[in-house]
Design a protein around this motif. Structure first.
Motif, PDB file in Angstrom:
ATOM      1  N   LEU A 214     -93.692 112.594  82.612  1.00  0.00           N
ATOM      2  CA  LEU A 214     -93.442 112.157  81.232  1.00  0.00           C
ATOM      3  C   LEU A 214     -93.093 110.678  81.119  1.00  0.00           C
ATOM      4  CD1 LEU A 214     -91.315 115.153  79.934  1.00  0.00           C
ATOM      5  CD2 LEU A 214     -93.732 114.691  79.493  1.00  0.00           C
ATOM      6  N   GLY A 215     -92.998 109.991  82.239  1.00  0.00           N
ATOM      7  CA  GLY A 215     -92.600 108.585  82.234  1.00  0.00           C
ATOM      8  C   GLY A 215     -91.379 108.405  83.100  1.00  0.00           C
ATOM      9  N   ARG A 216     -90.621 107.365  82.839  1.00  0.00           N
ATOM     10  CA  ARG A 216     -89.441 107.106  83.657  1.00  0.00           C
ATOM     11  C   ARG A 216     -88.138 107.421  82.953  1.00  0.00           C
ATOM     12  NH1 ARG A 216     -90.709 101.576  86.949  1.00  0.00           N
ATOM     13  NH2 ARG A 216     -92.361 102.471  88.213  1.00  0.00           N
ATOM     14  N   ALA A 217     -88.003 106.938  81.693  1.00  0.00           N
ATOM     15  CA  ALA A 217     -86.709 107.099  81.028  1.00  0.00           C
ATOM     16  C   ALA A 217     -86.846 106.853  79.534  1.00  0.00           C
ATOM     17  CB  ALA A 217     -85.692 106.124  81.623  1.00  0.00           C
ATOM     18  N   VAL A 218     -85.787 107.192  78.813  1.00  0.00           N
ATOM     19  CA  VAL A 218     -85.644 106.872  77.396  1.00  0.00           C
ATOM     20  C   VAL A 218     -84.520 105.846  77.307  1.00  0.00           C
ATOM     21  CG1 VAL A 218     -84.999 107.764  75.124  1.00  0.00           C
ATOM     22  CG2 VAL A 218     -86.403 109.157  76.665  1.00  0.00           C
ATOM     23  N   TYR A 219     -84.755 104.748  76.578  1.00  0.00           N
ATOM     24  CA  TYR A 219     -83.790 103.663  76.485  1.00  0.00           C
ATOM     25  C   TYR A 219     -83.352 103.415  75.050  1.00  0.00           C
ATOM     26  CZ  TYR A 219     -85.144 102.257  81.211  1.00  0.00           C
ATOM     27  OH  TYR A 219     -85.373 102.224  82.552  1.00  0.00           O
ATOM     28  N   PHE A 220     -82.113 102.999  74.894  1.00  0.00           N
ATOM     29  CA  PHE A 220     -81.620 102.386  73.665  1.00  0.00           C
ATOM     30  C   PHE A 220     -81.607 100.894  73.949  1.00  0.00           C
ATOM     31  CE2 PHE A 220     -78.005 100.207  71.802  1.00  0.00           C
ATOM     32  CZ  PHE A 220     -78.271 100.372  70.448  1.00  0.00           C
ATOM     33  N   LEU A 221     -82.125 100.097  73.034  1.00  0.00           N
ATOM     34  CA  LEU A 221     -82.220  98.660  73.267  1.00  0.00           C
ATOM     35  C   LEU A 221     -81.794  97.912  72.009  1.00  0.00           C
ATOM     36  CD1 LEU A 221     -84.780  96.742  75.174  1.00  0.00           C
ATOM     37  CD2 LEU A 221     -84.629  96.166  72.779  1.00  0.00           C
ATOM     38  N   THR A 222     -81.027  96.858  72.201  1.00  0.00           N
ATOM     39  CA  THR A 222     -80.703  95.943  71.107  1.00  0.00           C
ATOM     40  C   THR A 222     -80.882  94.516  71.627  1.00  0.00           C
ATOM     41  OG1 THR A 222     -79.089  95.360  69.411  1.00  0.00           O
ATOM     42  CG2 THR A 222     -78.212  95.889  71.596  1.00  0.00           C
ATOM     43  N   ARG A 223     -81.296  93.622  70.719  1.00  0.00           N
ATOM     44  CA  ARG A 223     -81.630  92.267  71.143  1.00  0.00           C
ATOM     45  C   ARG A 223     -81.423  91.303  69.984  1.00  0.00           C
ATOM     46  NH1 ARG A 223     -87.493  92.236  72.035  1.00  0.00           N
ATOM     47  NH2 ARG A 223     -87.671  91.319  69.991  1.00  0.00           N
ATOM     48  N   ALA A 224     -80.989  90.098  70.296  1.00  0.00           N
ATOM     49  CA  ALA A 224     -80.889  89.022  69.314  1.00  0.00           C
ATOM     50  C   ALA A 224     -81.855  87.922  69.721  1.00  0.00           C
ATOM     51  CB  ALA A 224     -79.468  88.479  69.255  1.00  0.00           C
ATOM     52  N   ASP A 225     -82.661  87.442  68.772  1.00  0.00           N
ATOM     53  CA  ASP A 225     -83.636  86.383  69.023  1.00  0.00           C
ATOM     54  C   ASP A 225     -83.294  85.171  68.169  1.00  0.00           C
ATOM     55  OD1 ASP A 225     -85.357  88.060  70.649  1.00  0.00           O
ATOM     56  OD2 ASP A 225     -85.955  89.034  68.793  1.00  0.00           O
ATOM     57  N   TYR A 226     -83.528  83.985  68.713  1.00  0.00           N
ATOM     58  CA  TYR A 226     -83.300  82.751  67.983  1.00  0.00           C
ATOM     59  C   TYR A 226     -84.400  81.765  68.348  1.00  0.00           C
ATOM     60  CZ  TYR A 226     -80.995  78.610  66.155  1.00  0.00           C
ATOM     61  OH  TYR A 226     -80.708  77.479  65.444  1.00  0.00           O
ATOM     62  N   GLY A 227     -85.003  81.142  67.361  1.00  0.00           N
ATOM     63  CA  GLY A 227     -86.024  80.149  67.640  1.00  0.00           C
ATOM     64  C   GLY A 227     -87.084  80.135  66.564  1.00  0.00           C
ATOM     65  N   ASN A 228     -88.214  79.499  66.880  1.00  0.00           N
ATOM     66  CA  ASN A 228     -89.270  79.345  65.894  1.00  0.00           C
ATOM     67  C   ASN A 228     -90.560  78.908  66.591  1.00  0.00           C
ATOM     68  OD1 ASN A 228     -90.468  79.336  63.410  1.00  0.00           O
ATOM     69  ND2 ASN A 228     -89.273  77.650  62.572  1.00  0.00           N
ATOM     70  N   VAL A 229     -91.631  78.982  65.823  1.00  0.00           N
ATOM     71  CA  VAL A 229     -92.925  78.413  66.193  1.00  0.00           C
ATOM     72  C   VAL A 229     -93.288  77.514  65.024  1.00  0.00           C
ATOM     73  CG1 VAL A 229     -95.324  78.917  66.787  1.00  0.00           C
ATOM     74  CG2 VAL A 229     -93.535  80.532  67.426  1.00  0.00           C
ATOM     75  N   TRP A 230     -93.696  76.267  65.276  1.00  0.00           N
ATOM     76  CA  TRP A 230     -93.898  75.327  64.177  1.00  0.00           C
ATOM     77  C   TRP A 230     -95.072  74.390  64.445  1.00  0.00           C
ATOM     78  CZ3 TRP A 230     -90.211  75.154  67.888  1.00  0.00           C
ATOM     79  CH2 TRP A 230     -90.063  73.977  68.619  1.00  0.00           C
ATOM     80  N   PRO A 231     -95.579  73.728  63.386  1.00  0.00           N
ATOM     81  CA  PRO A 231     -96.699  72.786  63.531  1.00  0.00           C
ATOM     82  C   PRO A 231     -96.268  71.511  64.257  1.00  0.00           C
ATOM     83  CG  PRO A 231     -96.461  73.483  61.236  1.00  0.00           C
ATOM     84  CD  PRO A 231     -95.256  73.973  61.980  1.00  0.00           C
ATOM     85  N   ALA A 232     -97.206  70.882  64.944  1.00  0.00           N
ATOM     86  CA  ALA A 232     -96.941  69.626  65.656  1.00  0.00           C
ATOM     87  C   ALA A 232     -96.432  68.576  64.679  1.00  0.00           C
ATOM     88  CB  ALA A 232     -98.215  69.140  66.336  1.00  0.00           C
ATOM     89  N   GLY A 233     -95.433  67.808  65.128  1.00  0.00           N
ATOM     90  CA  GLY A 233     -94.899  66.747  64.305  1.00  0.00           C
ATOM     91  C   GLY A 233     -93.784  67.170  63.370  1.00  0.00           C
ATOM     92  N   ASP A 234     -93.624  68.487  63.133  1.00  0.00           N
ATOM     93  CA  ASP A 234     -92.559  68.979  62.257  1.00  0.00           C
ATOM     94  C   ASP A 234     -91.303  69.246  63.075  1.00  0.00           C
ATOM     95  OD1 ASP A 234     -94.335  68.901  60.205  1.00  0.00           O
ATOM     96  OD2 ASP A 234     -94.358  71.068  59.831  1.00  0.00           O
ATOM     97  N   ASP A 235     -90.165  69.384  62.362  1.00  0.00           N
ATOM     98  CA  ASP A 235     -88.939  69.801  63.005  1.00  0.00           C
ATOM     99  C   ASP A 235     -89.002  71.283  63.308  1.00  0.00           C
ATOM    100  OD1 ASP A 235     -87.801  67.275  62.935  1.00  0.00           O
ATOM    101  OD2 ASP A 235     -86.903  67.603  60.957  1.00  0.00           O
TER     102      ASP A 235
END
Length: 127
Positions: free
Chosen positions: A103-124
């Motif tokens: 059936l697979g290996r395991a069942v997991y509970f997961l929580t995560r915080a992400d910070y960041g961005n993807v942006w056009p060249a030349g922009d902040d």
């Protein structure tokens, strides 16, 4: 699918240009680093992603993308798109149940915080 120990580093570079027979010129560098460590059924992990186009506009097929369940949480897959990328994630996973190998290996509970961005060249970064 979810590693419990160790680290991973991938660095990828692309160069395209008329001198290579192409019709577009660009440079692109991408790096991703992952680290995870487990204590019994508990695992802490971190991910850092960085991408640069060296302040040039990338064609659509070469732009950086992120989003989705295994990318930037809470947004659609590849919802973020641009010429530069910087994202950091910190997370915790708990192995709730170990499964039989059929059936697979395991069942997991997961929580995560992400910070960041993807942006056009030349922009902040604009976080």
């Amino acid at each position: 699918m979810f590693a419990r120990y160790g680290s991973y580093l991938r660095i990828e570079g692309r160069i395209a240009g008329k001198y290579l027979g192409g019709d577009r010129e660009f440079k692109r560098l991408y790096a991703i680093w992952r680290w995870q460590h487990s204590f019994s059924d508990h695992t802490l992990f971190t991910v850092a992603k960085y991408g640069t186009s060296f302040n040039t506009r990338l064609p659509g097929y070469a732009q950086f993308t992120d989003g989705g369940v295994l990318g930037f949480g809470g947004v659609a897959k590849d919802q973020f798109r641009g010429d530069d990328l910087a994202i950091a994630s910190l997370g915790y996973q708990y192995r709730v149940l170990t499964l039989p190998s059929s059936l697979g290996r395991a069942v997991y509970f997961l929580t995560r915080a992400d910070y960041g961005n993807v942006w056009p060249a030349g922009d902040d970064m604009g976080v």
